[in-house]
Design an enzyme around this catalytic site. Structure first.
Site, PDB file in Angstrom:
ATOM      1  N   ALA A  11      -7.452  -9.111   0.605  1.00 49.04           N
ATOM      2  CA  ALA A  11      -6.669  -8.388  -0.402  1.00 49.04           C
ATOM      3  C   ALA A  11      -5.194  -8.596  -0.033  1.00 49.04           C
ATOM      4  CB  ALA A  11      -7.067  -6.920  -0.409  1.00 49.04           C
ATOM      5  N   THR A  12      -4.320  -7.771  -0.522  1.00 51.91           N
ATOM      6  CA  THR A  12      -2.877  -7.994  -0.337  1.00 51.91           C
ATOM      7  C   THR A  12      -2.503  -8.281   1.111  1.00 51.91           C
ATOM      8  OG1 THR A  12      -2.741  -6.199  -1.917  1.00 51.91           O
ATOM      9  CG2 THR A  12      -0.671  -7.013  -1.040  1.00 51.91           C
ATOM     10  N   MET A  13      -2.922  -7.404   2.013  1.00 45.79           N
ATOM     11  CA  MET A  13      -2.479  -7.521   3.406  1.00 45.79           C
ATOM     12  C   MET A  13      -3.091  -8.735   4.099  1.00 45.79           C
ATOM     13  SD  MET A  13      -0.286  -5.198   4.209  1.00 45.79           S
ATOM     14  CE  MET A  13      -0.291  -5.011   5.983  1.00 45.79           C
ATOM     15  N   VAL A  74      -9.679  -5.216   6.187  1.00 46.67           N
ATOM     16  CA  VAL A  74     -10.359  -4.572   5.048  1.00 46.67           C
ATOM     17  C   VAL A  74     -10.020  -3.091   5.031  1.00 46.67           C
ATOM     18  CG1 VAL A  74     -12.232  -6.263   5.135  1.00 46.67           C
ATOM     19  CG2 VAL A  74     -12.525  -4.054   6.274  1.00 46.67           C
ATOM     20  N   SER A 128       2.486  -2.709  10.422  1.00 45.51           N
ATOM     21  CA  SER A 128       3.315  -2.027   9.424  1.00 45.51           C
ATOM     22  C   SER A 128       4.271  -3.006   8.768  1.00 45.51           C
ATOM     23  CB  SER A 128       4.130  -0.908  10.066  1.00 45.51           C
ATOM     24  OG  SER A 128       5.013  -0.365   9.097  1.00 45.51           O
ATOM     25  N   GLY A 129       4.586  -2.700   7.532  1.00 45.29           N
ATOM     26  CA  GLY A 129       5.560  -3.528   6.825  1.00 45.29           C
ATOM     27  C   GLY A 129       5.128  -3.824   5.403  1.00 45.29           C
ATOM     28  N   LYS A 182       0.498   3.710  15.433  1.00 48.79           N
ATOM     29  CA  LYS A 182       0.686   3.348  14.016  1.00 48.79           C
ATOM     30  C   LYS A 182       0.544   4.597  13.143  1.00 48.79           C
ATOM     31  CE  LYS A 182       1.125   1.042  10.159  1.00 48.79           C
ATOM     32  NZ  LYS A 182       0.252   1.343   9.115  1.00 48.79           N
ATOM     33  N   HIS A 185       3.669   6.537  13.533  1.00 44.42           N
ATOM     34  CA  HIS A 185       4.678   5.791  12.768  1.00 44.42           C
ATOM     35  C   HIS A 185       4.592   6.190  11.294  1.00 44.42           C
ATOM     36  CE1 HIS A 185       5.411   2.527   9.903  1.00 44.42           C
ATOM     37  NE2 HIS A 185       6.362   2.075  10.705  1.00 44.42           N
ATOM     38  N   ASN A 186       3.379   6.212  10.752  1.00 44.43           N
ATOM     39  CA  ASN A 186       3.226   6.573   9.341  1.00 44.43           C
ATOM     40  C   ASN A 186       3.603   8.032   9.102  1.00 44.43           C
ATOM     41  OD1 ASN A 186       2.166   4.006   9.209  1.00 44.43           O
ATOM     42  ND2 ASN A 186       0.507   4.571   7.826  1.00 44.43           N
ATOM     43  N   GLU A 189       7.166   8.162   8.858  1.00 47.70           N
ATOM     44  CA  GLU A 189       7.518   7.612   7.535  1.00 47.70           C
ATOM     45  C   GLU A 189       7.408   8.713   6.453  1.00 47.70           C
ATOM     46  OE1 GLU A 189       5.357   3.872   6.825  1.00 47.70           O
ATOM     47  OE2 GLU A 189       4.952   4.626   4.812  1.00 47.70           O
ATOM     48  N   ARG A 448      -0.780  40.202  21.686  1.00 48.66           N
ATOM     49  CA  ARG A 448      -2.088  39.633  22.038  1.00 48.66           C
ATOM     50  C   ARG A 448      -2.750  40.451  23.147  1.00 48.66           C
ATOM     51  NH1 ARG A 448      -2.178  34.856  24.303  1.00 48.66           N
ATOM     52  NH2 ARG A 448      -4.207  34.230  23.468  1.00 48.66           N
ATOM     53  N   HIS A 454      -5.482  39.882  26.079  1.00 45.40           N
ATOM     54  CA  HIS A 454      -5.363  38.444  26.373  1.00 45.40           C
ATOM     55  C   HIS A 454      -4.469  38.152  27.581  1.00 45.40           C
ATOM     56  CE1 HIS A 454      -7.769  37.213  23.046  1.00 45.40           C
ATOM     57  NE2 HIS A 454      -7.004  37.839  22.161  1.00 45.40           N
TER      58      HIS A 454
HETATM   59  P1  NDP Z   1      -7.604  -2.653   0.761  1.00 45.58           P
HETATM   60  O1  NDP Z   1      -7.402  -1.539   1.700  1.00 45.58           O
HETATM   61  O2  NDP Z   1      -7.385  -2.419  -0.687  1.00 45.58           O
HETATM   62  O3  NDP Z   1      -9.082  -3.252   0.992  1.00 45.58           O
HETATM   63  C1  NDP Z   1      -9.584  -4.266   0.191  1.00 45.58           C
HETATM   64  C2  NDP Z   1     -10.291  -5.298   1.036  1.00 45.58           C
HETATM   65  O4  NDP Z   1     -11.378  -4.694   1.758  1.00 45.58           O
HETATM   66  C3  NDP Z   1     -10.889  -6.394   0.195  1.00 45.58           C
HETATM   67  O5  NDP Z   1     -10.779  -7.611   0.873  1.00 45.58           O
HETATM   68  C4  NDP Z   1     -12.338  -5.956   0.083  1.00 45.58           C
HETATM   69  O6  NDP Z   1     -13.235  -6.995  -0.210  1.00 45.58           O
HETATM   70  C5  NDP Z   1     -12.572  -5.445   1.476  1.00 45.58           C
HETATM   71  N1  NDP Z   1     -13.754  -4.593   1.589  1.00 45.58           N
HETATM   72  C6  NDP Z   1     -13.883  -3.331   1.143  1.00 45.58           C
HETATM   73  N2  NDP Z   1     -15.127  -2.867   1.439  1.00 45.58           N
HETATM   74  C7  NDP Z   1     -15.776  -3.871   2.093  1.00 45.58           C
HETATM   75  C8  NDP Z   1     -17.055  -4.006   2.662  1.00 45.58           C
HETATM   76  N3  NDP Z   1     -17.925  -2.992   2.642  1.00 45.58           N
HETATM   77  N4  NDP Z   1     -17.381  -5.183   3.234  1.00 45.58           N
HETATM   78  C9  NDP Z   1     -16.495  -6.201   3.279  1.00 45.58           C
HETATM   79  N5  NDP Z   1     -15.267  -6.135   2.757  1.00 45.58           N
HETATM   80  C10 NDP Z   1     -14.905  -4.976   2.186  1.00 45.58           C
HETATM   81  O7  NDP Z   1      -6.697  -3.925   1.190  1.00 45.58           O
HETATM   82  P2  NDP Z   1      -5.191  -3.994   1.687  1.00 45.58           P
HETATM   83  O8  NDP Z   1      -4.904  -5.443   1.792  1.00 45.58           O
HETATM   84  O9  NDP Z   1      -4.274  -3.127   0.916  1.00 45.58           O
HETATM   85  O10 NDP Z   1      -5.261  -3.364   3.159  1.00 45.58           O
HETATM   86  C11 NDP Z   1      -6.088  -3.894   4.178  1.00 45.58           C
HETATM   87  C12 NDP Z   1      -6.002  -2.996   5.397  1.00 45.58           C
HETATM   88  O11 NDP Z   1      -4.653  -2.973   5.842  1.00 45.58           O
HETATM   89  C13 NDP Z   1      -6.374  -1.539   5.099  1.00 45.58           C
HETATM   90  O12 NDP Z   1      -7.042  -1.000   6.194  1.00 45.58           O
HETATM   91  C14 NDP Z   1      -5.041  -0.872   4.898  1.00 45.58           C
HETATM   92  O13 NDP Z   1      -5.091   0.508   5.187  1.00 45.58           O
HETATM   93  C15 NDP Z   1      -4.184  -1.619   5.904  1.00 45.58           C
HETATM   94  N6  NDP Z   1      -2.765  -1.638   5.604  1.00 45.58           N
HETATM   95  C16 NDP Z   1      -2.305  -1.727   4.352  1.00 45.58           C
HETATM   96  C17 NDP Z   1      -0.943  -1.736   4.088  1.00 45.58           C
HETATM   97  C18 NDP Z   1      -0.451  -1.892   2.705  1.00 45.58           C
HETATM   98  O14 NDP Z   1       0.779  -1.821   2.508  1.00 45.58           O
HETATM   99  N7  NDP Z   1      -1.322  -2.123   1.720  1.00 45.58           N
HETATM  100  C19 NDP Z   1       0.035  -1.635   5.167  1.00 45.58           C
HETATM  101  C20 NDP Z   1      -0.551  -1.611   6.454  1.00 45.58           C
HETATM  102  C21 NDP Z   1      -1.890  -1.587   6.659  1.00 45.58           C
HETATM  103  P3  NDP Z   1     -13.636  -7.328  -1.744  1.00 45.58           P
HETATM  104  O15 NDP Z   1     -12.521  -8.165  -2.265  1.00 45.58           O
HETATM  105  O16 NDP Z   1     -14.912  -8.040  -1.631  1.00 45.58           O
HETATM  106  O17 NDP Z   1     -13.757  -6.007  -2.469  1.00 45.58           O
END
Ligand code: NDP
Length: 478
Positions: A11-13, A74, A128-129, A182, A185-186, A189, A448, A454
């Site tokens: 996903a994004t990260m 994830v 983070s970032g 971390k 840190h949050n 934030e 107390r 106490h």
């Molecule tokens: P998300 O937290 O939205 O998670 C989505 C990802 O998790 C997808 O790749 C998804 O796969 C996968 N996933 C979810 N459930 C399962 C599962 N049961 N088995 C396998 N894969 C699974 O993605 P982000 O990129 O936003 O964040 C990733 C991590 O980084 C998270 O823990 C988040 O808290 C942390 N993070 C995020 C920040 C941010 O700014 N977004 C900053 C710092 C840390 P699928 O595509 O198949 O659904």
């Protein structure tokens, strides 16, 4: 340096972290549960470096040479456990699993124990970032054994942000240490953003400035002691106009703040540790209050305010802006000081050797709370590694003392005029509580002892005592 590494969760990260790794010359084997995300990454960015697709956990593991390193990116919680339970059985002794998600540190401690028992290194790694940081250089907080850090540390340092050639990545401590810091840190934030929001609200309600004008004030503040990423983007967000309506963007956004949980975890942990992180707690509760829409609506109908206008305090426009700046600066120092206290106490309780100076250093860039003043914090903890609290260091003592007049005026003004400023007010109460020669806690101890036997300690004798309240009120040693 170059090497080979796996990333699962695109996903994004994860996608941005994989691109960051590839851009640094690493071969990155990429995998995602749903193949469409792998396709999208390779199609859009496959030419940025050596990105190799894997369509199953088995393929991901097979394409890596031993000792393998796989970064999991994830969703935190059950998804992370699900991914670990899929991948770990495929790994060999000496391989490294890195969890780069926002895991709860207690989960990281549990996972480390389980995996290390099977000979697999586990690194709970705070990153983070946001998405920009993941791509261009985040601040990285890895926790794990020395052996594990020796394997992945150089890669993580390589892709992290850098300040004057120094990586914004340091080996924080063992097992849950990285995710713990971390989390704090949050929490910081959260506090930072709450204080910024209060400053904005006061300038708007007190002076009647428009969001764009307040954006200009923040831009000016960003050139001084408050210089930081969050102040910079506050100016940007406040100056932004909504495309659809032509109104200030901030006026079309629903005023209910959401949260993913790390702020709440920070406060829960602080309660267990007995560390007063009131700035972070107020920020978490303020978000919760903003979401209690029914109560807010009901209260708006019936709860009276002071019905007083601001003319007296804001006649000196520039003076009021300066007071708000002072309040923001002082309360921010308090929030950071409390956060570092929590880190010190958490480290003590868990046996982590956390270096506060090194943390301040890696938060100077890449992460959301990056700020010029962290350079100073780093210096302070370098010069005084055993400092009890940041606030008593000469520099910060003087800086906060210089700001206290404006800070007190703002807190008093907010209370008199009915503008909620829980962050500013609680930080001030903490400051005054900390410096008070006698705390009214003495009375609490007396109460107390009165209702629950106490016991209490005396200022003039060793030991614990109890007063026989129900008899002749004589004192006995407990
Ligand atoms: P998300 O937290 O939205 O998670 C989505 C990802 O998790 C997808 O790749 C998804 O796969 C996968 N996933 C979810 N459930 C399962 C599962 N049961 N088995 C396998 N894969 C699974 O993605 P982000 O990129 O936003 O964040 C990733 C991590 O980084 C998270 O823990 C988040 O808290 C942390 N993070 C995020 C920040 C941010 O700014 N977004 C900053 C710092 C840390 P699928 O595509 O198949 O659904």
């Amino acid at each position: 340096m170059s090497g080979q590494i796996g990333v699962t969760g695109l996903a994004t990260m994860g996608a941005n972290l994989a691109r960051n790794l590839a851009r640094h010359g690493h071969q990155v084997v990429v995998h995602n549960r749903t193949a469409a995300k792998t396709d999208a990454l390779l199609e859009a960015h496959g030419d940025e470096g050596d990105l190799v697709r894997a369509d199953s956990p088995q393929e991901l593991v097979d394409k890596l040479e031993q000792p393998r390193t796989v970064i999991i990116m994830v969703a935190a919680g059950d998804p992370t456990d699900a991914v670990i339970s899929e991948i770990a059985p495929l790994l060999a002794e000496g391989d490294v699993l890195v969890d780069g998600g926002n895991a709860r540190y207690t989960d990281t401690i549990r996972r480390t124990e389980e995996l290390e028992g099977r000979g697999i290194h586990f690194v709970g790694c705070g990153i983070s970032g946001g998405e920009e940081g993941a791509l261009n250089g985040p601040s990285i907080m890895p926790g794990g054994s020395d052996e594990a850090y020796a394997i992945v540390g150089p890669v993580l340092e390589d892709i992290s942000a850098h300040v004057d050639g120094e990586p914004c990545c340091t080996h924080v401590g063992t097992d849950g240490a990285g995710h713990f810091v971390k989390m704090v840190h949050n929490g910081i934030e959260y506090a930072d953003m709450q204080l910024i929001a209060e400053a904005y609200d006061l300038l708007r309600q007190g002076l009647g400035l428009s969001p764009a004008e307040i954006g200009d004030v923040f831009a000016t503040w960003n050139e001084g002691d408050l210089q930081s990423y969050l102040i910079e983007i506050t100016a940007q967000v406040l100056r932004h106009t909504d495309e659809r309506t032509g109104k200030p963007f901030v006026d079309v956004v629903l005023d209910e703040a959401e949260q993913k949980g790390t702020g709440r975890w920070t406060v829960q942990s602080a309660l267990d540790l007995g560390t007063p992180v009131s700035g972070i707690a107020e920020a978490v509760f303020a978000r919760a209050l903003s979401g209690h829409v029914d109560q807010r609506k009901a209260a708006q109908q019936v709860l009276p305010g002071p019905g007083r206008d601001w003319d007296d305090q804001v006649a000196d426009r520039d003076g009021f802006i300066e007071s708000v700046r002072q309040a923001l600066y002082a309360a921010k120092v308090v929030a950071y000081s409390q956060g570092f206290d929590q880190i010190a106490k958490g480290a003590e309780d868990h046996g982590w050797d956390v270096d506060r100076a090194a943390l301040a250093a890696i938060w100077r860039d890449g992460c959301i709370i990056r700020a010029a003043f962290l350079d100073r914090v780093r210096q302070v903890f370098t010069d005084e590694p055993d400092l009890t609290t940041l606030l008593t260091n000469d520099y910060f003592r003087d800086a906060v003392a210089d700001a206290q007049e404006g800070w007190r005026q703002v807190v008093a003004g907010a209370a008199r005029h009915g503008v909620p400023a829980p962050g500013f007010a609680s930080a001030l109460a903490y400051y005054d509580g900390l410096r008070a020669e006698r705390s009214p806690a003495a009375l609490i101890q007396g109460l107390r002892d009165r209702f629950g036997s106490h016991t209490y300690r005396r200022v003039d004798a060793e030991g614990s005592f109890h007063t026989m309240w129900s008899e002749d009120a004589r004192e006995v040693e407990a």
